[in-house]
Design an enzyme around this catalytic site. Structure first.
Site, PDB file in Angstrom:
ATOM      1  N   GLU A  42       0.980  -0.977   0.233  1.00  0.00           N
ATOM      2  CA  GLU A  42       0.023   0.096  -0.384  1.00  0.00           C
ATOM      3  C   GLU A  42       0.414   0.864   0.162  1.00  0.00           C
ATOM      4  O   GLU A  42       2.002   1.375   0.766  1.00  0.00           O
ATOM      5  CB  GLU A  42      -1.054  -0.007   1.063  1.00  0.00           C
ATOM      6  CG  GLU A  42      -1.757   1.314   1.485  1.00  0.00           C
ATOM      7  CD  GLU A  42      -2.606   1.151   3.221  1.00  0.00           C
ATOM      8  OE1 GLU A  42      -2.148   0.471   3.765  1.00  0.00           O
ATOM      9  OE2 GLU A  42      -3.403   1.882   2.529  1.00  0.00           O
TER      10      GLU A  42
ATOM     11  N   ARG B 109       5.821 -12.914   9.351  1.00  0.00           N
ATOM     12  CA  ARG B 109       6.436 -11.759   9.510  1.00  0.00           C
ATOM     13  C   ARG B 109       7.693 -11.484   9.849  1.00  0.00           C
ATOM     14  O   ARG B 109       7.542 -11.874  10.891  1.00  0.00           O
ATOM     15  CB  ARG B 109       5.702 -10.134  10.148  1.00  0.00           C
ATOM     16  CG  ARG B 109       5.426  -9.977  11.036  1.00  0.00           C
ATOM     17  CD  ARG B 109       4.032  -8.979  11.542  1.00  0.00           C
ATOM     18  NE  ARG B 109       5.103  -8.309  10.900  1.00  0.00           N
ATOM     19  CZ  ARG B 109       4.888  -6.631  11.392  1.00  0.00           C
ATOM     20  NH1 ARG B 109       3.027  -6.331  11.597  1.00  0.00           N
ATOM     21  NH2 ARG B 109       5.596  -5.115  11.340  1.00  0.00           N
TER      22      ARG B 109
ATOM     23  N   LYS C 199       4.611   0.182   9.570  1.00  0.00           N
ATOM     24  CA  LYS C 199       4.765   1.254   9.286  1.00  0.00           C
ATOM     25  C   LYS C 199       4.211   2.643   9.943  1.00  0.00           C
ATOM     26  O   LYS C 199       4.664   4.163   9.958  1.00  0.00           O
ATOM     27  CB  LYS C 199       3.882   1.751   8.211  1.00  0.00           C
ATOM     28  CG  LYS C 199       4.499   0.955   6.597  1.00  0.00           C
ATOM     29  CD  LYS C 199       4.103   1.050   4.945  1.00  0.00           C
ATOM     30  CE  LYS C 199       3.392   0.247   5.043  1.00  0.00           C
ATOM     31  NZ  LYS C 199       2.606   0.390   3.639  1.00  0.00           N
TER      32      LYS C 199
END
Length: 567
Positions: free
Chosen positions: A47, A272, A282
């Site tokens: 994104e 992850r 983020k």
RNA sequence: UGUCGGGUCGUCUAAUGGCAGGACAACGCCCUUUGGAGGCGUCUGUAGAGGUUCGAAUCCUCUCCCGACAGCCA
């Protein structure tokens, strides 16, 4: 310097990790059963709402690496379904970072927003099938109706609208007849499902916002769950790899594709990446930037790809790291030392050695002739003889590292101290005969030494051995430089386990402005990487100007002495 | 007292019913004109309890622990 080209020329397909992991096993199986006609097609779907970090690098290496190893393809697709958070700046930084890492999406650059028309059509199909409806509940009401983790939800009062009514309302949502947030399009699945994602999830919300690519064409935007799987399908993705937090979404992913009856990729989730002494989201990285804890997304202390790049990391070292940490479903936190180790490994073989003194201490060789300058030979890289050698000017007055002198040497200290002998790298053995101190502060300001002319490096008599060798620069020839020494950004091993901002390390950056470096460095250009002998690997920062060089310390050399001294 | 997923050396990761292995870290030694690099060696682990089996990290049962999920974020 020409090391830049050689450092970055070889691309990601040079190395063949081929490390087994559960995803490769699944693909092997699919290949065997011809599940996707023997094809492998992945995608990296960021994104564009922030800069990429090392965790994304793992995903990039995974997705592009799979495509490479299985002779398949990997797309770059921006998942741009939320215009309120996404920006063109991020799109550009992401493309730059993926390319820099050494991967190529060729002509397969896509955006979820490319599919908005198709996605709308798909939604119409579901409405016609009675599998989606327009709901007039507001956000609070939807939450109330959803139930909780342990209690079932209840049906929306709008759930039984006819297909015609839904079609009409959805069309009018698109036309902009209703205000922000007043209605949603929802999938009609099961309000009692133990999987919350299946309790009539929102597919479209009304959002009067300008999109970075589609402008004001749309005022309704698809949710992730509605956009992602269908985008995968449109691109004929075979293996849709994502992180564990999407595991609970897989049933919804599958439901949409099945209801539509279109190409159905396999979603596969992996754990992850986490790394000690840093944060990896983020949102948190954005906060560090916005609150000024760092100087920007590319601050060399940041775990972003752009930060690592600026710090002096190589694409190869990051790829090696991604390979080393592996891919599995178990939650994990990798040791921050591994990343450093990967860089050292890489740069050890490739970075030219150079002499640089970070904290200079003046040293005068009393018996060396005034005005004489010798040109000594320095090896550029002992690991790689092909990198040749260079000339180093040597003269009576030098600078050495303050750390390389101790007035009272501790046990096992091999460096200079009063009366002690040490070799000057590539030069002579010297002996410290006197120490000059500042009358005001008592601090050592100058060392008086003598040298043994018989011990010149490389000469026949140079067989004489001393315990220590230290680096130096000739005072008259050295150039001034700034060095930025970085330490970890967080002092807690797991910053997320507590109030993460409490453990921000206040001294993560130390700036040294009086460094003395050998003259050959004058022609370095930004991003060039060097080993400052005995100190670490440094890269020339973008802030450098002609005659005002700034070096970032990417990583120190392993320091056995520091360890000895500590214990 | 929901659903899904996960627990193997300090860390990451293999072993897919058949010798618990590798890497990093740590430690010791060798080598070294970078206390770098390199070489050699050592140490450390299957969450627990039962069961099946000639044989279990792996299959079964129970227990414990950890994570994700209740955005009109992704």
């Amino acid at each position: 310097m020409e090391n830049k080209k050689s450092l970055e020329s070889d691309k990601a397909n040079a190395e063949i990790p081929e490390r087994k992991n559960f995803i490769r096993e699944m693909i092997d199986e699919d290949l065997k059963t011809k599940k996707f006609a023997g094809k492998v097609h992945t995608r990296f779907p960021p994104e564009p709402n922030g800069y990429l970090h090392i965790g994304h690098a793992k995903s990039i290496c995974l997705n592009f690496g799979l495509a490479r190893d299985y002779h398949g393809l990997c797309n770059l697709r921006f998942d741009d379904t939320n215009p309120t958070k996404e920006e063109q700046e991020y799109v550009e930084s992401i493309m730059r970072d993926v390319r820099w890492l050494g991967f190529d999406w060729e002509d397969r650059l896509f955006y979820a927003s490319d599919y908005f028309d198709q996605l709308y059509e798909y939604a119409v199909q579901l409405i016609k099938k009675g599998k989606a409806y327009v709901c007039d509940l507001n956000a609070d009401q939807i939450r109330d109706y959803r139930g909780t983790l342990t209690e079932p939800g209840k049906d929306s009062p709008y759930r039984m609208r006819t297909a015609d009514e839904n079609l009409n309302l959805f069309q009018r949502m698109r036309n902009g007849e209703f205000p922000n947030g007043s209605r949603t399009l929802r999938a009609r699945i099961d309000m009692k499902s133990p999987n919350l994602n299946l309790r009539d999830p929102v597919m479209y919300r009304i959002l009067f916002a300008t999109h970075h690519r589609t402008g004001d064409k749309w005022c309704i935007y698809p949710m992730y769950d509605w956009a992602h799987g269908q985008s995968d399908s449109i691109e004929r993705i075979t293996h849709s790899i994502c992180t564990l937090e999407f595991e609970n979404h897989r049933r919804l992913y599958d439901w949409c594709l099945e209801e539509l009856g279109i190409h159905h990729p396999q979603q596969i989730e992996f754990a992850r990446l986490n790394i000690t002494y840093t944060v990896m989201s983020k949102r948190k990285l954005l906060e560090l930037v916005e609150e000024g804890h760092v100087k920007g997304w590319d601050d060399p202390r940041m775990p972003t790809i752009s930060g690592l790049r600026r710090r002096g990391y190589t694409p190869e070292s990051i790829r090696a790291f991604a390979d080393r940490v592996g891919v599995a479903r178990r939650e994990n936190t990798s040791d921050a030392l591994w990343l450093e180790e990967c860089l050292r490994n890489d740069l050890n073989k490739r970075a030219p050695r150079v002499m640089a003194v970070l904290r200079p201490l003046k040293l005068v060789i009393e018996n060396y002739p005034d005005g004489t300058v010798e040109e000594l030979e320095g090896v550029n890289n002992p690991e790689e003889p092909a990198m040749g050698s260079r000339k180093l000017p040597f003269s009576k007055v030098l600078y050495i590292e303050q750390d390389d002198f101790r007035e009272v040497p501790p046990k096992k200290y091999f460096r200079l101290s009063p009366g002690a002998e040490v070799r000057l790298r590539y030069a002579y053995i010297i002996k410290c005969v006197d120490v000059v101190k500042s009358a005001a502060t008592g601090e050592v300001v100058e060392l008086r030494c003598t040298y043994d002319p018989e011990t010149k490096s490389g000469s026949t008599q140079s067989a004489r051995k001393v315990k220590g060798t230290i680096h130096w620069v000739s005072a008259a020839h050295a150039i001034n430089a700034e060095a930025r020494l970085y330490d970890r950004l967080f002092s807690a091993e797991y910053p997320d386990r507590e109030n993460w901002k409490d453990s921000i390390n206040p001294s993560s950056l130390e700036v040294l402005r009086e460094c003395k470096i050998e003259p050959s460095l004058a022609k370095a250009t930004p991003q060039d990487r060097f080993q400052f002998e005995r100190l670490g690997y440094f890269s020339l920062d973008d802030d450098s100007k002609e005659g005002a060089l700034v070096f970032n310390r990417a990583v120190t050399l392993r320091d056995t002495w520091a360890k000895i001294e500590k214990s």
